[in-house]
Design a protein around this motif. Sequence first.
Motif, PDB file in Angstrom:
ATOM      1  N   ASP A  62     -21.004 -12.884  30.176  1.00 25.04           N
ATOM      2  CA  ASP A  62     -22.213 -12.701  29.370  1.00 25.04           C
ATOM      3  C   ASP A  62     -23.243 -13.765  29.719  1.00 25.04           C
ATOM      4  OD1 ASP A  62     -24.033 -11.885  27.514  1.00 25.04           O
ATOM      5  OD2 ASP A  62     -22.884 -12.485  25.761  1.00 25.04           O
ATOM      6  N   SER A 307     -24.999  -9.558  25.706  1.00 27.95           N
ATOM      7  CA  SER A 307     -24.777  -9.320  24.278  1.00 27.95           C
ATOM      8  C   SER A 307     -25.954  -9.777  23.429  1.00 27.95           C
ATOM      9  CB  SER A 307     -23.514 -10.049  23.821  1.00 27.95           C
ATOM     10  OG  SER A 307     -23.733 -11.458  23.782  1.00 27.95           O
ATOM     11  N   HIS A 309     -25.809 -12.242  21.701  1.00 26.49           N
ATOM     12  CA  HIS A 309     -25.057 -12.565  20.480  1.00 26.49           C
ATOM     13  C   HIS A 309     -25.798 -13.636  19.687  1.00 26.49           C
ATOM     14  CE1 HIS A 309     -21.334 -13.092  18.121  1.00 26.49           C
ATOM     15  NE2 HIS A 309     -21.511 -14.396  18.231  1.00 26.49           N
ATOM     16  N   GLY A 330     -23.025  -9.581  18.921  1.00 21.66           N
ATOM     17  CA  GLY A 330     -22.863  -8.498  19.870  1.00 21.66           C
ATOM     18  C   GLY A 330     -21.733  -8.625  20.865  1.00 21.66           C
ATOM     19  N   VAL A 334     -20.497  -4.978  23.091  1.00 20.60           N
ATOM     20  CA  VAL A 334     -21.198  -4.679  24.343  1.00 20.60           C
ATOM     21  C   VAL A 334     -20.561  -3.488  25.058  1.00 20.60           C
ATOM     22  CG1 VAL A 334     -21.733  -5.521  26.664  1.00 20.60           C
ATOM     23  CG2 VAL A 334     -22.092  -7.012  24.702  1.00 20.60           C
TER      24      VAL A 334
END
Length: 423
Positions: A62, A307, A309, A330, A334
């Motif tokens: 990520d 993500s 995130h 997230g 994903v």
Amino acid sequence: MSNLLITSAKVAFPGNPFHGKEVDVLLNDGEISKIAPRIEVTDDKVTTFDAKGQYLAPGFFDLNANFGEPGLETKEDLLSGCAAALAGGFTGVAVHPNTHPPVHSRSEVALIINRMKSLPIDIHPVGAISKRREGEELAELYDMKLAGAVAFGDGNRPVQQAGLMSRALCYCKGFGGVVFSFPEDTSVAGDAKMNEGVTSTYLGMKGKPNLAEALMVARDLYLAEYNDSSIHFTTISTAESVALIRKAKSKGLSVTCDVAAHHLVFTDDLVAGFESNYKVNPPLRTKTDVKALLEGLEDGTIDAIVSQHTPHEIEFKQVEFHIAANGIIGLQTVLPLALQAGLGTDQLIEKLAIGPRRVLALPLPEFKEKALANFVLFDTEKTWQFDKSTNRSKSSNSPLMGRAIKGGVTLVVNKRQIINTLN
């Protein structure tokens, strides 16, 4: 579970001799000791994992996640962020400097790296471009690089000063640093709460135009070309951005970009219900933009899916939409969102595992005998409930919370550690 036999896994390592084949894999202390169509073991110390119908792929990576540590540990600390990442199939994560204090010097970079040494995930700090992420003075970029920073960006704050971004690109070019641009012209974006369009007009809510993103993409492409340097755009969301980056790549510019998984599925009409978990930045766009993003993934314009995130405590999200904080968690969703968007297995691997590492010039995981294992097992047909019992983040700000989701990770192996995500 140091000795593990994985049976009947379908290999999804593009370019590998075993790609597309169903094999058994024997692990010994995190090392791949044997790969074969069928492996028989008599040692009762070897645990067997049935992977029939599942894909064995390089561990996901990520390029855009936010963990709260240091300073914002109530949102997410490094341990809980690591747990969420592993549950989503990620063995590597680039964490952005949206912390307090921000990651803007050697000490913060060293803190993150030292804290994560023993965990089964590779954490790569992204150092801030500017001191305190204020966009006025360059941070200690080279010092952070020596300490382990893998790239540089001001996180969710776009660099508004063109001169500062130009100097960052020029300086990083000298030592191979990667510059991340979060593309938004704040003078155009203003204090908008959602995408500018039909839905924002209907709701009477101030909208953020695509122009705010496209202007910054265009500016930073010119700066990268001027400095003969590379640049990475993170979380692009508009058709205009895709077109600009596609044209730049065709000219031979060293440019890469990523898109957040939620921008491939969700659109701005979902905001009509004023659900604050749909409030993100960049905002959810239109179906036209989603179509352009998917085309960008297909033709190689977009290099990776991230993500983005962004965990928040409940008091930051369960409030009126216009004052709610931007962002959703997230890391665990994903894969399901990418599957929902219609990506095939090979494209998933390219955008979740291979492309992200290429952006940062990191080595790709190997799938061969005697290599240290770095892979994920996932089931595209697995249905699971994303709720309090399965959520590994400290926060729960996701529009998918409480829903049944299709596509799940079952096993992750990295750094000689084996994580069964079903437990």
